[in-house]
Design a protein around this motif. Structure first.
Motif, mmCIF file in Angstrom:
data_model
loop_
_atom_site.group_PDB
_atom_site.id
_atom_site.type_symbol
_atom_site.label_atom_id
_atom_site.label_comp_id
_atom_site.label_asym_id
_atom_site.label_seq_id
_atom_site.Cartn_x
_atom_site.Cartn_y
_atom_site.Cartn_z
ATOM 1 N N CYS A 144 5.138 -7.470 8.140
ATOM 2 C CA CYS A 144 5.084 -6.000 8.182
ATOM 3 C C CYS A 144 4.129 -5.483 7.116
ATOM 4 N N SER A 145 3.881 -6.305 6.083
ATOM 5 C CA SER A 145 2.944 -5.919 5.030
ATOM 6 C C SER A 145 1.559 -5.652 5.600
ATOM 7 N N LEU A 146 1.161 -6.446 6.577
ATOM 8 C CA LEU A 146 -0.150 -6.234 7.195
ATOM 9 C C LEU A 146 -0.205 -4.912 7.947
ATOM 10 N N LEU A 147 0.896 -4.538 8.548
ATOM 11 C CA LEU A 147 0.941 -3.299 9.317
ATOM 12 C C LEU A 147 0.859 -2.094 8.394
ATOM 13 N N PHE A 148 1.749 -2.035 7.397
ATOM 14 C CA PHE A 148 1.833 -0.857 6.530
ATOM 15 C C PHE A 148 0.642 -0.771 5.584
ATOM 16 N N GLY A 149 0.277 -1.905 4.975
ATOM 17 C CA GLY A 149 -0.825 -1.888 4.023
ATOM 18 C C GLY A 149 -2.146 -1.511 4.662
ATOM 19 N N MET A 199 -2.552 0.112 7.508
ATOM 20 C CA MET A 199 -2.492 1.494 7.986
ATOM 21 C C MET A 199 -2.909 2.443 6.868
ATOM 22 N N TYR A 200 -2.383 2.172 5.684
ATOM 23 C CA TYR A 200 -2.765 2.984 4.518
ATOM 24 C C TYR A 200 -4.253 2.818 4.226
ATOM 25 N N SER A 201 -4.753 1.569 4.284
ATOM 26 C CA SER A 201 -6.163 1.300 4.047
ATOM 27 C C SER A 201 -7.050 2.047 5.039
ATOM 28 N N TYR A 202 -6.624 2.081 6.297
ATOM 29 C CA TYR A 202 -7.426 2.741 7.329
ATOM 30 C C TYR A 202 -7.602 4.225 7.025
ATOM 31 N N THR A 234 -9.857 3.941 -6.041
ATOM 32 C CA THR A 234 -8.733 4.273 -6.924
ATOM 33 C C THR A 234 -7.513 4.691 -6.119
ATOM 34 N N LYS A 235 -7.718 5.544 -5.129
ATOM 35 C CA LYS A 235 -6.607 5.993 -4.286
ATOM 36 C C LYS A 235 -5.968 4.818 -3.557
ATOM 37 N N LEU A 236 -6.803 3.916 -3.036
ATOM 38 C CA LEU A 236 -6.299 2.751 -2.315
ATOM 39 C C LEU A 236 -5.435 1.881 -3.213
ATOM 40 N N PHE A 237 -5.909 1.580 -4.414
ATOM 41 C CA PHE A 237 -5.200 0.610 -5.254
ATOM 42 C C PHE A 237 -4.067 1.219 -6.066
ATOM 43 N N ILE A 238 -4.029 2.527 -6.219
ATOM 44 C CA ILE A 238 -2.835 3.147 -6.795
ATOM 45 C C ILE A 238 -1.662 2.966 -5.832
ATOM 46 N N GLY A 239 -1.907 3.216 -4.548
ATOM 47 C CA GLY A 239 -0.854 3.026 -3.547
ATOM 48 C C GLY A 239 -0.414 1.575 -3.450
ATOM 49 N N LEU A 240 -1.383 0.665 -3.457
ATOM 50 C CA LEU A 240 -1.045 -0.761 -3.365
ATOM 51 C C LEU A 240 -0.310 -1.249 -4.611
ATOM 52 N N PHE A 290 -20.664 -0.814 15.208
ATOM 53 C CA PHE A 290 -19.417 -0.057 15.077
ATOM 54 C C PHE A 290 -19.616 1.242 14.311
ATOM 55 N N GLY A 291 -20.823 1.449 13.760
ATOM 56 C CA GLY A 291 -21.177 2.715 13.131
ATOM 57 C C GLY A 291 -20.296 3.075 11.950
ATOM 58 N N ASP A 292 -19.931 4.358 11.857
ATOM 59 C CA ASP A 292 -19.133 4.842 10.736
ATOM 60 C C ASP A 292 -17.702 4.323 10.758
ATOM 61 N N ASP A 293 -17.287 3.739 11.885
ATOM 62 C CA ASP A 293 -15.919 3.205 11.979
ATOM 63 C C ASP A 293 -15.788 1.812 11.370
ATOM 64 N N ALA A 294 -16.922 1.208 10.970
ATOM 65 C CA ALA A 294 -16.901 -0.204 10.584
ATOM 66 C C ALA A 294 -15.946 -0.480 9.427
ATOM 67 N N LYS A 295 -16.010 0.315 8.346
ATOM 68 C CA LYS A 295 -15.136 0.059 7.191
ATOM 69 C C LYS A 295 -13.678 0.348 7.531
ATOM 70 N N GLY A 296 -13.443 1.425 8.252
ATOM 71 C CA GLY A 296 -12.077 1.757 8.648
ATOM 72 C C GLY A 296 -11.464 0.715 9.560
ATOM 73 N N LEU A 297 -12.314 0.030 10.334
ATOM 74 C CA LEU A 297 -11.804 -1.004 11.245
ATOM 75 C C LEU A 297 -11.238 -2.209 10.507
ATOM 76 N N ILE A 298 -11.564 -2.361 9.212
ATOM 77 C CA ILE A 298 -10.914 -3.418 8.421
ATOM 78 C C ILE A 298 -9.407 -3.194 8.444
ATOM 79 N N GLY A 299 -9.008 -1.932 8.226
ATOM 80 C CA GLY A 299 -7.585 -1.601 8.242
ATOM 81 C C GLY A 299 -6.963 -1.755 9.609
ATOM 82 N N ILE A 300 -7.669 -1.304 10.657
ATOM 83 C CA ILE A 300 -7.133 -1.428 12.022
ATOM 84 C C ILE A 300 -6.975 -2.900 12.388
#
Length: 443
Positions: free
Chosen positions: A151-156, A158-161, A176-182, A268-278
């Motif tokens: 479930c860590s992969l799902l929640f983490g 999702m937040y990353s995305y 900073t925002k990403l790693f404060i949450g993590l 994948f254009g501008d979605d490329a980095k966000g797709l890491i999370g997906i």
């Protein structure tokens, strides 16, 4: 009234163990999947003053992890699994904190610390799961733990995305925002280890022999290491080592390489980095589905064997490797300028492959946990130390070659080792099944 109480304590421990790992690895697995992209962006943002590399960091983690597995059993023997897991989780927490202000010395020092933490954490986890299980519940408990962990992969992710969505380069504020949450998730995971309870048994027939386990924990560190070397020379562990090595190679691929390949795909254009999370989320969906299904099928696994589940995982991985081969460019692990591929890169195919990678990984790992706990209930600490030693050596080697090998060569290695590992597991499982039918409880 005593039996239900015993059962509740042991099931409670498995659930809390899974929740603790879920929170801790929400932080770590999300960080490892995004690490190369985060640090590459930091290099650009720092105008060359930061020179840390994600692949190098991950390689250090697994090299130290593999070496530290030899000192993990005596540490578990002296401290006990609960305190050992608590100590190991703190080192993970320190590593995650280091990303709030990336510095080369902190990155690589943290990588060494988390390698040590991983060795003692996972060795203690295997021991703790075994002493809270018996031959009837070990498959179920392995499945429950694995489903909660993943479930860590799902929640983490999702937040990353949502943090990284639409980013071509990751800014300081986004990092900073990403790693404060993590970091917050990791801290909650650390605290969960403190509420684990000691399993107490009044049933000497159906439960793991806790008296024997306690006696082994009082053995000297040298005796514990000797037992690990003794197990390493057994035919069963030597064969299972081939399967375990494959899980280390494919762990490297889906946790560190595949997300980078997706983020480097310009189509994948501008979605490329966000797709890491997906991608990470769908790896998690596959892991959770597999862990839950195979946990619920625990009794049937005991009856029909573990090999059909491993074969299913092998087929899922072969399908994923073929689709990745067709969908992404050969240079995508390192070179974002390579846009050649057999198909026009499709984000839906990429995400579906993530699901297959996760589902196949859960198939292998849940059955490895099950067969090791079943075969070595009295030697669970050295058995799981060897498991993580072999897995981490393979993962470290894979992170090393991931820096230089193109995608197609990496997929070829995965395909060959996957076939060898599956066959090796089946040979051991058939031997276990024969011995069990003849009245023997372990090999």
């Amino acid at each position: 009234m005593a039996e239900p109480k015993v059962f509740d304590v042991r099931l409670y421990n498995i659930i809390v163990l899974g929740l603790a790992f879920m929170l801790l690895f929400t932080a770590f697995q999300t960080a490892s999947m995004a690490e190369q992209s985060v640090l590459s962006s930091e290099k650009k943002n720092s105008n060359g003053t930061f020179t840390g590399d994600g692949y190098t960091s991950l390689s250090i983690i697994y090299i130290v992890f593999s070496a530290a597995n030899w000192i993990a059993p005596p540490i578990v023997a002296v401290l006990g699994p609960k305190i050992t897991m608590f100590a190991g989780s703190i080192l993970y927490f320190v590593f995650i904190l280091s990303f709030l202000k990336p510095m080369v010395w902190a990155l690589y020092s943290g990588s060494v610390l988390v390698g040590i933490g991983a060795a003692i954490l996972w060795t203690a986890q295997g021991n703790f799961l075994t002493i809270n299980s018996d031959s009837e519940t070990v498959s179920r408990n392995s499945g429950i733990f694995w489903a909660l962990l993943q479930c860590s992969l799902l929640f983490g992710n999702m937040y990353s995305y949502f943090v990284l969505k639409g980013s071509t380069d990751i800014t300081d504020s986004e990092r900073t925002k990403l790693f404060i949450g993590l970091s917050g998730a990791a801290l909650l995971g650390v605290l969960c280890f403190l509420i684990l309870r000691k399993p107490v048994s009044t049933d000497t027939e159906n439960l793991v022999n806790l008296t024997a386990s306690d006696r082994k924990e009082r053995e000297s560190p040298l005796q514990t290491i000797k037992r690990a070397f003794h197990l390493l020379r057994t035919k069963e562990i030597m064969l299972l080592s081939l399967t375990i090595a494959y899980t280390g190679i494919e762990l490297t691929f889906f946790s560190g390489v595949y997300g980078t390949c997706i983020s480097n795909t310009k189509q994948f254009g501008d979605d490329a980095k966000g797709l890491i999370g997906i991608s990470g989320m769908f790896i998690g969906v596959g892991e959770i589905l597999g862990g839950a299904a195979f946990g619920l099928m625990g009794k049937r696994t005991n009856k029909y064997g573990r090999d059909p589940i491993v074969l299913l995982g092998f087929l899922a991985h072969m399908a994923a490797f073929f689709l990745i081969f067709m969908n992404l460019s050969n240079g995508s692990p390192k070179n974002s300028d390579d846009i050649s591929s057999f198909l026009t890169p499709n984000k839906y195919i990429a995400v579906f492959c993530s699901f297959l990678l996760g589902f196949g990984d859960s198939s292998f790992n849940t059955q490895l946990y099950s067969i090791l706990g079943f075969m070595f209930p009295e030697d669970s600490t050295p058995a799981f130390a060897l498991f993580k030693f072999v897995q981490s050596v393979a993962a470290a080697a894979a992170f090393f070659y991931s820096e230089v090998l193109l995608l197609h060569y990496q997929l070829l290695i995965l395909t060959i080792l996957g076939a060898i590992g599956t066959l090796s597991f089946c040979v051991v499982e058939w031997g276990v099944s024969r011995a069990f039918r003849m009245g023997y409880q372990s090999i």
